[in-house]
Design a protein around this motif. Structure first.
Motif, PDB file in Angstrom:
ATOM      1  N   ASN A  34     -72.771 -13.949  80.900  1.00 36.34           N
ATOM      2  CA  ASN A  34     -72.198 -13.032  80.602  1.00 36.34           C
ATOM      3  C   ASN A  34     -71.532 -12.021  81.474  1.00 36.34           C
ATOM      4  OD1 ASN A  34     -73.079 -13.581  77.936  1.00 36.34           O
ATOM      5  ND2 ASN A  34     -74.739 -12.091  77.627  1.00 36.34           N
ATOM      6  N   ARG A  77     -72.076 -22.277  77.349  1.00 35.14           N
ATOM      7  CA  ARG A  77     -73.071 -22.509  76.146  1.00 35.14           C
ATOM      8  C   ARG A  77     -73.244 -21.062  75.357  1.00 35.14           C
ATOM      9  NH1 ARG A  77     -77.818 -25.297  78.297  1.00 35.14           N
ATOM     10  NH2 ARG A  77     -76.374 -27.340  78.418  1.00 35.14           N
ATOM     11  N   THR A  78     -73.184 -21.460  74.204  1.00 38.90           N
ATOM     12  CA  THR A  78     -73.421 -20.199  72.904  1.00 38.90           C
ATOM     13  C   THR A  78     -74.814 -20.323  72.954  1.00 38.90           C
ATOM     14  OG1 THR A  78     -73.094 -21.696  71.101  1.00 38.90           O
ATOM     15  CG2 THR A  78     -71.103 -20.267  72.239  1.00 38.90           C
ATOM     16  N   LEU A  84     -66.235 -15.759  67.940  1.00 42.53           N
ATOM     17  CA  LEU A  84     -66.086 -15.652  69.147  1.00 42.53           C
ATOM     18  C   LEU A  84     -64.461 -15.710  69.767  1.00 42.53           C
ATOM     19  CD1 LEU A  84     -67.957 -17.195  72.330  1.00 42.53           C
ATOM     20  CD2 LEU A  84     -65.547 -17.984  72.005  1.00 42.53           C
ATOM     21  N   ARG A 102     -65.031 -28.372  72.609  1.00 40.77           N
ATOM     22  CA  ARG A 102     -66.159 -28.379  72.074  1.00 40.77           C
ATOM     23  C   ARG A 102     -67.000 -29.701  72.302  1.00 40.77           C
ATOM     24  NH1 ARG A 102     -67.384 -27.294  66.024  1.00 40.77           N
ATOM     25  NH2 ARG A 102     -66.883 -25.260  66.569  1.00 40.77           N
ATOM     26  N   VAL A 148     -68.902 -19.934  65.765  1.00 40.33           N
ATOM     27  CA  VAL A 148     -69.651 -20.718  66.771  1.00 40.33           C
ATOM     28  C   VAL A 148     -71.161 -20.564  66.280  1.00 40.33           C
ATOM     29  CG1 VAL A 148     -68.297 -20.182  68.824  1.00 40.33           C
ATOM     30  CG2 VAL A 148     -70.234 -18.615  68.510  1.00 40.33           C
ATOM     31  N   ALA A 150     -75.507 -21.126  67.650  1.00 38.87           N
ATOM     32  CA  ALA A 150     -76.131 -21.215  69.004  1.00 38.87           C
ATOM     33  C   ALA A 150     -76.326 -22.717  69.342  1.00 38.87           C
ATOM     34  CB  ALA A 150     -77.618 -20.741  68.725  1.00 38.87           C
ATOM     35  N   VAL A 176     -69.969 -11.871  68.015  1.00 36.67           N
ATOM     36  CA  VAL A 176     -71.079 -12.294  68.480  1.00 36.67           C
ATOM     37  C   VAL A 176     -71.491 -11.808  69.790  1.00 36.67           C
ATOM     38  CG1 VAL A 176     -69.972 -13.884  70.171  1.00 36.67           C
ATOM     39  CG2 VAL A 176     -72.227 -14.691  69.493  1.00 36.67           C
ATOM     40  N   ALA A 184     -75.103 -13.642  74.399  1.00 36.70           N
ATOM     41  CA  ALA A 184     -74.406 -14.339  73.704  1.00 36.70           C
ATOM     42  C   ALA A 184     -73.951 -15.773  74.118  1.00 36.70           C
ATOM     43  CB  ALA A 184     -73.120 -13.543  73.338  1.00 36.70           C
ATOM     44  N   LEU A 185     -74.000 -15.826  75.449  1.00 34.64           N
ATOM     45  CA  LEU A 185     -73.819 -17.132  76.476  1.00 34.64           C
ATOM     46  C   LEU A 185     -75.052 -17.136  77.058  1.00 34.64           C
ATOM     47  CD1 LEU A 185     -69.925 -16.451  77.458  1.00 34.64           C
ATOM     48  CD2 LEU A 185     -70.734 -17.478  75.531  1.00 34.64           C
TER      49      LEU A 185
END
Length: 600
Positions: A34, A77-78, A84, A102, A148, A150, A176, A184-185
């Protein structure tokens, strides 16, 4: 459309002299948590991650002969679902591209889900996904938002097309980060004792913590661009940092040593200059260009490093939310505009200490007509009949009144002024006054042979718009009346403004325009139909020289074409019709076709 302001979680400093945590190969991509890594400028591309391919999505071969030129690879990585995006900031004179994949494996990148390969001939400072932070809604350097879920893995390639670059910044955006501002990340992908790179504002208190159970000593180093140097006297598990650099800690334990690096970058906090209050004249549909105030806010600071936004409240300015449109629709009246100046590299470094006032003085709106007509010999009032006591009024004739009484035609100009704070807001309008003409009418009866009902047409020798009334009936714009019965009638004419009413009387009777007393029993006599509706009518017939030929009454209404028993020649003859009016006076019928033809 109001641009959405979304929480920005990533910052990068443009600083080529600072060593950066950046890798030119996908396999060693820098993990993003983050916070965002600070790149001091990409240099080369390491190994060819595309194995000699000519393209990847929109990316094509660069000047290096392969897709990559001066590249930086990142991965994230979400941990939440939502929208986003990201902003990649760079020097406006440089050409940067990007591709987002991705994928969880560099050997299986596939096609990018977002990609941009435009050159930077427009000298833009941002490329990315979502919305350009400068407010350019039509920038070709921005791709659509990414939806996106998770647990999705992504690789981000940032590539400088040429060999001239001074670094780039990454700022993540999207809703997000509104729903999940801290997670979020996924930070678990960062395998580092000191954690992710840190972006801060000048004056922030940043503490690095390398505390480990079983540690016997701590040694701290810093690298500001010329290699790591020991920080003298720093032997505690924590370190307070105040400058941008790569920081390293050597932790010694009974079983060995651990080395951890982290990058810390401080962005300057802008200072908003004092802005001048604005007083201006307001008109309907007014748009104020707030960008004209940017130079006052930024002052001597580099305008390429900062973004100025304007808000309706101090709260919004502090949070950077609900910015006003730069093309701001302004209503009349006074309002305070709050200003936020933020770093383009790190929007969390901002100053919202200044505001200014816009006083939009209402410009008078004139409601009176530009064209008026006055009846001949009468007067008319022109101008504002419901004046505003806050306004001043002046006519071209010198009068200082809202309205003016006039009787002469001409052009009269009224200027209305609203003054406030030393500013005069004026509006002017010219009233063109014309005199209405009095109708000049005659009556033309379209006779049908011996018919007591006829069509009556009014002719008017005056110019203008007129209305007509028959026998006191309703006025009509047409000058033609049909099926008018025999007898006496009155016709009234007036102009469309109700001026100059003229009334004329006329008689409708029926007579043949031609008769032929030749013994064939057809049209043997000339006579008038409808005399019985008149009071004591007398018809007098004359020849062309005015000689009296015959006199007819309602009891003797026919003429056989002879005089003293002798036939008269074929020619035209004239007649007069008289009758007694309501006052008992004998009058001649006017507007009556008074000739006919005798044919043998």
């Amino acid at each position: 459309m109001v641009r959405r302001v979304l929480k920005v979680l990533v910052v990068v400093l443009f600083c080529q002299s600072a060593y950066a945590q950046v890798t030119s190969d996908c396999g060693s991509a820098v993990p993003i948590c983050n916070n965002t890594p600070i790149n001091g400028g990409a240099n080369g591309f390491g190994s060819d991650d595309f194995n000699g391919a000519n393209s990847s999505g929109c990316l094509e071969r660069s000047l290096s002969g392969v897709i990559e030129s001066n590249s930086g690879w990142y991965r994230f990585r979400t941990m939440a679902a939502g929208q986003l995006g990201f902003n990649i900031g760079h020097d406006s004179s440089e050409d940067w591209d990007f591709a987002l994949y991705r994928a969880s494996d560099c050997n299986n990148l596939g096609d990018p889900v977002r990609c941009n390969f435009f050159d930077n001939s427009e000298n833009k400072s941002f490329i990315g996904v979502g919305e350009d932070p400068t407010g350019d809604e039509n920038s070709v350097h921005y791709e659509d938002w990414l939806d996106v879920n998770a647990g999705e893995d992504y690789f981000l390639l940032i590539n400088n097309f040429s060999n001239v670059n001074s670094g780039f910044s990454i700022q993540f955006t999207g809703n997000v980060f509104s729903t999940n501002p801290t997670d979020a990340l996924d930070c678990s992908i960062v395998n580092n004792l000191l954690g992710s790179p840190i972006a801060a504002c000048e004056g922030d208190a940043i503490t690095l913590d390398a505390t480990m159970i079983g540690a016997t000593s701590y040694t701290w180093y810093s690298d500001a661009g010329s290699g790591f140097q020991v920080i003298a006297g720093e032997v505690n598990p924590t370190l307070n940092v105040i400058g941008s650099a790569i920081y390293r800690v050597l932790v010694t334990t009974a079983t060995g040593s651990i080395i951890s690096d982290v990058q810390v970058a401080f962005n300057p906090v802008p200072t908003t200059g004092m802005l001048i209050d604005e007083t201006l004249c307001h008109v309907s549909g007014m748009i104020i260009d707030l960008t004209t105030k940017d130079t006052e806010a930024i002052g001597a600071q580099n305008p390429n490093d900062f973004l100025v936004s304007y808000h309706n409240s101090q709260t919004d300015a502090n949070s950077g939310t609900n910015p006003l449109l730069k093309q701001y629709p302004k209503s009349s009246g006074q309002e305070v505009i709050y200003v936020r100046t933020a770093s383009l590299s790190n929007p969390n470094c901002y100053d919202a200490s200044q505001s200014f006032t816009i006083d939009a003085i209402e410009t008078p709106e004139l409601t009176f007509s530009e064209n008026e007509t006055v009846c001949d010999g009468a007067t008319i009032t022109i101008g504002e009949t419901i004046p505003n006591p806050s306004y001043t009024y002046q006519w071209s004739t010198g009068e200082l009144t809202p309205s003016l009484v006039v009787s002469q035609e001409g052009a009269y100009e009224l200027t209305v002024t609203h003054s406030s704070g030393g500013v005069n807001c004026s509006a002017s309008r010219t009233v063109n006054v014309s005199i209405s003409e009095v109708p000049v009418i005659s009556v033309d009866v379209d006779f049908r042979d011996l018919s007591p009902s006829n069509t009556v047409t009014i002719t008017n020798e005056a110019e203008g718009d007129f209305e007509y009334s028959l026998n006191g009936g309703p006025y009509q714009t047409s000058s033609v009346f049909n099926e008018v019965p025999g007898g006496t009638h009155t016709i009234s004419a007036r102009d469309a403004f109700g001026c100059g009413v003229v009334t004329e009387s006329f008689v409708v009777v029926g007579f043949p325009p031609i008769f032929s007393p030749n013994g064939d029993v057809l049209n043997e006599s000339w006579q008038i139909e409808g005399l019985s509706v008149l009071n004591t009518p007398i018809v007098t017939i004359y020849d062309r020289y005015g000689k009296l030929i015959k006199q007819l009454t309602e009891f003797n209404s026919g003429w056989d074409g002879s005089f003293n028993g002798k036939p008269l020649p074929s020619t035209d003859y004239w007649f007069k019709l008289s009758y007694l009016d309501n006052d008992g006076n004998r009058v001649n019928a006017k507007h009556l076709k008074n000739h006919f033809s005798l044919r043998r």
